[in-house]
Design a protein around this motif. Structure first.
Motif, PDB file in Angstrom:
ATOM      1  N   ARG A 172      14.998  30.398 -51.542  1.00 51.27           N
ATOM      2  CA  ARG A 172      13.893  30.137 -52.467  1.00 51.27           C
ATOM      3  C   ARG A 172      13.668  31.293 -53.434  1.00 51.27           C
ATOM      4  N   LYS A 173      14.159  32.480 -53.070  1.00 50.98           N
ATOM      5  CA  LYS A 173      14.074  33.630 -53.970  1.00 50.98           C
ATOM      6  C   LYS A 173      15.411  34.361 -53.955  1.00 50.98           C
ATOM      7  N   HIS A 228      12.942  44.747 -52.501  1.00 52.01           N
ATOM      8  CA  HIS A 228      13.022  43.284 -52.585  1.00 52.01           C
ATOM      9  C   HIS A 228      13.348  42.672 -51.223  1.00 52.01           C
ATOM     10  N   GLY A 229      12.614  43.097 -50.224  1.00 46.58           N
ATOM     11  CA  GLY A 229      12.850  42.602 -48.875  1.00 46.58           C
ATOM     12  C   GLY A 229      12.565  41.130 -48.702  1.00 46.58           C
ATOM     13  N   ASP A 230      11.864  40.518 -49.668  1.00 48.86           N
ATOM     14  CA  ASP A 230      11.529  39.099 -49.558  1.00 48.86           C
ATOM     15  C   ASP A 230      12.620  38.198 -50.132  1.00 48.86           C
ATOM     16  N   ALA A 231      13.676  38.767 -50.733  1.00 47.99           N
ATOM     17  CA  ALA A 231      14.775  37.948 -51.252  1.00 47.99           C
ATOM     18  C   ALA A 231      15.498  37.286 -50.086  1.00 47.99           C
ATOM     19  N   ASP A 232      15.705  35.990 -50.186  1.00 43.42           N
ATOM     20  CA  ASP A 232      16.349  35.262 -49.080  1.00 43.42           C
ATOM     21  C   ASP A 232      17.716  34.696 -49.476  1.00 43.42           C
ATOM     22  N   ILE A 254      18.222  42.239 -40.180  1.00 44.25           N
ATOM     23  CA  ILE A 254      18.246  41.044 -41.028  1.00 44.25           C
ATOM     24  C   ILE A 254      19.497  40.241 -40.697  1.00 44.25           C
ATOM     25  N   ASP A 259      18.447  34.593 -41.969  1.00 44.52           N
ATOM     26  CA  ASP A 259      17.353  35.143 -42.779  1.00 44.52           C
ATOM     27  C   ASP A 259      17.701  35.197 -44.269  1.00 44.52           C
ATOM     28  N   VAL A 260      18.948  35.529 -44.554  1.00 44.37           N
ATOM     29  CA  VAL A 260      19.393  35.668 -45.945  1.00 44.37           C
ATOM     30  C   VAL A 260      20.763  35.013 -46.099  1.00 44.37           C
TER      31      VAL A 260
END
Length: 322
Positions: A172-173, A228-232, A254, A259-260
């Motif tokens: 989503r990001k 940018h730890g919220d980048a998936d 991670i 998670d990514v």
């Protein structure tokens, strides 16, 4: 050491006849040619190609200018280039610049003096004023203002494809990770395609770049993870950078792909012994290599080319990271 005179004596012909057979020039009777060729084989004679080229003013040597021989993409490219050259009786001269502009300039000057038949080059440095058409040249990934032919993969479409695959996998990001060269290279279109597709789909995205070359990949990635730890979803400009991200991310707990999701670019990881197997945009390396040499042959022979830039389609190769 066997000489051309030894071959002539064994075949019972003049030295000039042997020379005409070796250089495939002038009239030689079929039976005489067979005798000379048999003598060459029996004596295991190898002509002095450098001297022969100098005398004929025609080189059979092609130089390959690379920024590195350690990168698997460049190594694979060199393999197919050498194979294509060998099929036509050409030899390869490998010039490994280490990505240093001063070394590239040294090689270009050396190659001009030694009159190689042609050059295939990869450079991301600002050496525009030192590249000329004095020697036939084909560039890979890089455009020059002069009329120098460029062979490249469809980097822009590769970026679009990577973004679509990340979104399809649930990201989503998504984020683009890469480096910015000092002069424009086709590789920069990977980012442009990624941005275009994200905007077209209305997807929130991140662009994270540093000047090329990235001195410390680990520090670069750790800084990215901090900011940018919220980048998936990750689209890395190369497979090597993608692999480095996976390694650093795993050290911080991670999980990939849980998670990514991660996609690279190049398609260099063919061995099933590597895990996880990277999802990637696969460049048609063999086709790029062979096309570069075939276009170079045309330039050597003075045959006009249809285009200045030849872009070859890419494809997404599913792995275990998306």
């Amino acid at each position: 050491m066997t000489s051309i005179k030894d071959v002539a004596n064994l075949a019972g012909v003049a030295v000039g006849t042997v020379s005409r057979v070796i250089n495939n020039s002038g009239a030689v009777k079929p039976k005489t040619r067979q005798k000379v060729e048999a003598a060459i084989q029996e004596l295991n004679y190898f002509p002095n190609e450098v001297a022969r080229n100098f005398k004929m003013q025609k080189s059979k040597m092609v130089a390959l200018l690379l920024p590195s021989i350690w990168n698997p993409f460049f190594s694979e490219l060199a393999y197919y280039i050498e194979d294509e050259l060998d099929q036509e009786g050409y030899k390869l001269m490998l010039c490994n610049s280490g990505g240093k502009p001063e070394k590239e300039l040294y090689y270009l000057d050396m190659l001009r003096q030694n009159k190689v038949a042609g050059i295939v080059g990869i450079t991301y440095n600002d050496i525009e004023n030192n590249v000329s058409n004095d020697i036939p040249i084909v560039s890979i990934d890089r455009h020059f203002n002069k009329k120098i032919t460029c062979v490249t993969s469809d980097n822009y479409e590769g970026g679009r494809l990577a973004l679509r695959e990340l979104v399809k996998a649930g990201a989503r990001k998504p984020a683009f990770m890469g480096s910015v060269t000092s002069v424009f290279s086709e590789t920069m279109n990977r980012r442009e395609g990624f941005i275009h597709e994200a905007q077209a789909l209305g997807v929130d995205y991140v662009i994270y770049e540093k000047p090329d070359p990235i001195v410390d990949n680990q520090a670069f990635i750790n800084e990215f993870l901090h900011n940018h730890g919220d980048a998936d979803g990750i689209f890395a400009i190369t497979d090597m950078l993608a692999a480095c991200y996976i390694d650093q991310a795993s050290k911080q707990g991670i999980r990939v792909p849980e998670d990514v999701k991660v996609i690279g670019y190049d398609g260099i990881q063919d061995s099933p012994y590597f895990h996880p197997i990277l999802s990637t945009i696969r460049q048609p390396v063999e086709e790029m290599a062979r096309m570069s040499i075939k276009l170079l042959y045309d330039k050597i022979e003075g045959i006009p080319l249809e285009k200045q830039v030849y872009r070859i389609p890419v494809a997404f190769r599913q792995g275990e990271t998306t």
